[in-house]
Enzyme design. Structure first.
Site, short mmCIF file in Angstrom:
data_model
loop_
_atom_site.label_atom_id
_atom_site.label_comp_id
_atom_site.label_asym_id
_atom_site.label_seq_id
_atom_site.Cartn_x
_atom_site.Cartn_y
_atom_site.Cartn_z
N GLY A 53 0.70 -1.09 0.17
CA GLY A 53 0.27 -0.18 0.23
C GLY A 53 0.70 1.28 -0.46
N SER A 120 6.87 -4.41 -2.21
CA SER A 120 5.87 -2.81 -2.97
C SER A 120 6.13 -2.20 -2.09
CB SER A 120 4.34 -3.19 -3.43
OG SER A 120 3.71 -2.17 -3.59
N TRP A 121 4.54 -1.48 -1.04
CA TRP A 121 5.58 -0.51 0.08
C TRP A 121 5.70 -1.25 1.14
CZ3 TRP A 121 6.36 3.78 2.82
CH2 TRP A 121 6.08 3.87 4.15
N ASP A 276 7.53 -4.84 -14.51
CA ASP A 276 6.43 -4.82 -13.14
C ASP A 276 6.09 -3.15 -13.71
OD1 ASP A 276 5.16 -3.45 -10.77
OD2 ASP A 276 6.44 -4.54 -9.25
N HIS A 304 4.00 -6.72 -10.85
CA HIS A 304 4.06 -5.94 -10.12
C HIS A 304 3.90 -7.77 -8.38
CE1 HIS A 304 4.56 -3.49 -6.89
NE2 HIS A 304 3.62 -2.96 -6.06
#
Length: 331
Positions: A53, A120-121, A276, A304
């Site tokens: 996120g 990711s985050w 990605d 991703h």
């Protein structure tokens, strides 16, 4: 210790579904309470899963990257996300609040040190946490590298990725009047913090769908439908936007690259999908150049998402490598 080719025949298959053996809520401030859970082996090597996120929350499938007989698997929902309360709250919600929460959770669960896993985050937060507390980290697995630099935000939210997904970009773009399109991040910030809840929800749906439609090499309908879930979308969009407007609460654009020396000694594996679109490979490559000691695995046929077959296989294999290294050190 060199990880590269020591373990032929590693398991690359996701582990079966499991249920947590303990769950709870930890009050981390006067305002925020975070949900946590443990699964796998209560006596096993602890690993903490850091979700994406920010605002994405955890899901039961996140447990499947880890051997439940070897690992004590800790999942938690970051401030405002998932089952944590208050939902979608932006007050007292910064990278450094989350880093402090990870430490509070580690102490609460009486864990001296643990492996850190994030995509990711979650990779951003894993780097920030590990650089802040390197003595607490036994190994690191990262996926879909996101360093929260301006060029990464501009690529995804200001029109770069639109070159590849113009069809998915149009609804995201068209929610914003032409005179406000100089900065989509700021235009969405206005709407995601509107006094009108329906305005918030409409912006949250558009924001979330854009990311969900671009997260897989082959579009995933089930993932795209998450954009229709107003509760999920609101936390996801509001918290993401809040962090991105504030440049991740980092003191400089290259903060995470500049502090690699603090974690250079930690065994680490980076898994990156070649195609990605959300977190393009340039960031994994820049991290690899700054940190050549970490192993970089590029998945040639993936985007991703951690749930793409090639990415999931490499994530399981990365955990297996670290598992075998720990076992080797113990014997």
């Amino acid at each position: 210790m060199e990880l590269k080719n020591e373990f032929p025949g590693l398991n690359r298959n996701l582990y079966p579904d499991i249920e947590p053996y303990s769950t709870g809520f930890l009050k981390v401030s006067d305002l925020h309470t975070i949900y946590w859970e443990q699964s796998g082996n209560p006596e096993g090597h602890p690993v903490v899963f850091l979700h994406g996120g920010p605002g994405g929350g955890t899901s039961p499938s996140n447990r499947k990257f880890f051997d439940p007989e070897f690992y004590r698997i800790i999942l938690f929902d970051q401030r405002g996300a998932g089952k944590s309360t208050p939902h979608a709250c932006l007050e007292e919600n910064t990278t450094w609040d989350l880093v402090a929460d990870i430490e509070k959770l580690r102490e609460h669960l009486e864990i001296p040190e643990w492996q850190v896993f994030g995509g990711s985050w979650g990779s951003t937060l894993a780097l920030a946490y590990s650089q802040s507390h390197p003595d607490r980290v036994t190994g690191i697995v990262l996926r879909g590298i996101f360093l929260l630099r301006k060029k990464e935000i501009d690529w995804f939210y200001e029109g770069g990725a639109a070159a590849i997904f113009p069809d998915a970009w149009e609804p995201f773009r068209d929610l914003i009047p032409e005179n406000e399109r100089g900065s989509f991040i700021e235009a969405y910030q206005k709407r995601l913090n509107s006094d009108n809840l329906e305005t918030q929800y409409a912006a949250a749906r558009a924001w979330t769908k854009w990311e969900m439609m671009t997260a897989h090499l082959l579009q995933n309908e089930e993932n795209i439908k998450r954009g229709d879930d107003d509760k999920f979308s609101l936390a996801f969009a509001r918290i993401e936007n809040h962090y991105f407007v504030n440049k991740g609460f980092f003191s400089s654009d290259s903060f995470l690259l500049d502090n690699v020396d603090k974690i250079r000694h930690i065994n680490a594996i980076i898994v990156q999908g070649r195609y990605d679109i959300v977190c393009p490979m340039m960031s994994a490559w820049d991290l690899h150049k700054a940190w050549p000691e970490a192993e970089l695995k590029v998945v040639p046929d993936a985007g991703h998402s951690a749930n793409e077959p090639g990415v999931a296989a490499e994530l399981v294999a990365a955990n297996e490598k670290l598992k075998n290294t720990i076992k080797g050190n113990e014997s």
